[in-house]
Design a protein around this motif. Structure first.
Motif, mmCIF file in Angstrom:
data_model
loop_
_atom_site.group_PDB
_atom_site.id
_atom_site.type_symbol
_atom_site.label_atom_id
_atom_site.label_comp_id
_atom_site.label_asym_id
_atom_site.label_seq_id
_atom_site.Cartn_x
_atom_site.Cartn_y
_atom_site.Cartn_z
ATOM 1 N N UNK A 193 41.062 44.605 31.637
ATOM 2 C CA UNK A 193 40.164 45.708 31.968
ATOM 3 C C UNK A 193 39.141 45.198 32.974
ATOM 4 N N UNK A 194 38.463 46.113 33.622
ATOM 5 C CA UNK A 194 37.419 45.768 34.593
ATOM 6 C C UNK A 194 37.922 44.782 35.647
ATOM 7 N N UNK A 195 39.077 45.101 36.251
ATOM 8 C CA UNK A 195 39.644 44.215 37.263
ATOM 9 C C UNK A 195 38.851 44.246 38.565
ATOM 10 N N UNK A 196 38.233 45.345 38.858
ATOM 11 C CA UNK A 196 37.427 45.562 40.058
ATOM 12 C C UNK A 196 38.256 45.427 41.334
ATOM 13 N N UNK A 197 39.554 45.600 41.252
ATOM 14 C CA UNK A 197 40.392 45.543 42.447
ATOM 15 C C UNK A 197 40.225 46.828 43.241
ATOM 16 N N UNK A 198 40.321 46.734 44.553
ATOM 17 C CA UNK A 198 40.113 47.897 45.423
ATOM 18 C C UNK A 198 41.415 48.457 45.985
ATOM 19 N N UNK A 199 42.461 47.634 46.096
ATOM 20 C CA UNK A 199 43.725 48.071 46.677
ATOM 21 C C UNK A 199 44.880 47.600 45.809
ATOM 22 N N UNK A 240 41.694 41.614 27.775
ATOM 23 C CA UNK A 240 40.751 40.697 28.335
ATOM 24 C C UNK A 240 39.919 41.455 29.373
ATOM 25 N N UNK A 241 38.622 41.359 29.291
ATOM 26 C CA UNK A 241 37.729 41.979 30.255
ATOM 27 C C UNK A 241 37.451 40.944 31.337
ATOM 28 N N UNK A 242 38.027 41.155 32.517
ATOM 29 C CA UNK A 242 37.928 40.137 33.567
ATOM 30 C C UNK A 242 36.654 40.230 34.396
ATOM 31 N N UNK A 243 35.987 41.354 34.399
ATOM 32 C CA UNK A 243 34.797 41.587 35.225
ATOM 33 C C UNK A 243 34.955 40.966 36.603
ATOM 34 N N UNK A 244 35.897 41.463 37.340
ATOM 35 C CA UNK A 244 36.279 41.078 38.696
ATOM 36 C C UNK A 244 37.323 39.982 38.676
ATOM 37 N N UNK A 245 38.542 40.414 38.845
ATOM 38 C CA UNK A 245 39.675 39.489 38.894
ATOM 39 C C UNK A 245 39.678 38.686 40.190
ATOM 40 N N UNK A 246 39.044 39.222 41.219
ATOM 41 C CA UNK A 246 39.046 38.563 42.523
ATOM 42 C C UNK A 246 38.549 37.123 42.481
ATOM 43 N N UNK A 247 37.478 36.870 41.758
ATOM 44 C CA UNK A 247 36.929 35.517 41.733
ATOM 45 C C UNK A 247 37.385 34.701 40.522
ATOM 46 N N UNK A 248 38.346 35.227 39.756
ATOM 47 C CA UNK A 248 38.812 34.522 38.563
ATOM 48 C C UNK A 248 40.328 34.362 38.517
ATOM 49 N N UNK A 249 41.012 34.677 39.612
ATOM 50 C CA UNK A 249 42.473 34.694 39.584
ATOM 51 C C UNK A 249 43.057 33.306 39.302
ATOM 52 N N UNK A 250 42.490 32.257 39.858
ATOM 53 C CA UNK A 250 43.007 30.906 39.600
ATOM 54 C C UNK A 250 42.857 30.545 38.128
ATOM 55 N N UNK A 251 41.725 30.891 37.546
ATOM 56 C CA UNK A 251 41.487 30.627 36.123
ATOM 57 C C UNK A 251 42.453 31.421 35.258
#
Length: 87
Positions: A28-34, A1-12
């Protein structure tokens, strides 16, 4: 699954995993920094863990395995430069 930033989609994502009884999800494309952040905390609360590799020195990228705690996953550094990998 290509999340293209997990930060704003974690609840979904958590709702999707629970609604579909998914034990393991590859992202893929989690865009996590830490490694430890609010995403990992929310997944832990929901009974999941995340093993992920953040992209260093560039925007975007990142791969992850989200799984129930009963599964063993680990992070291993790739032999190839500029590649992100989790096992």
């Amino acid at each position: 699954m290509n999340s293209q930033s997990l930060n704003n989609k974690i609840s979904t994502l958590i709702q999707f995993l629970e609604d579909n009884s998914i034990d393991i999800c590859l992202l893929t494309e989690t865009w996590l920094k830490t490694q430890n952040n609010f995403v990992t905390a929310l997944l832990k609360e929901a009974g999941y863990k995340i093993t992920h590799c953040v992209r260093q020195n560039k925007k975007g990228g990142g791969v992850a395995i989200v799984s129930k705690h009963i599964f063993e996953t680990k992070y291993e550094k790739s032999e190839f430069q500029n590649k992100e990998c989790v096992l």
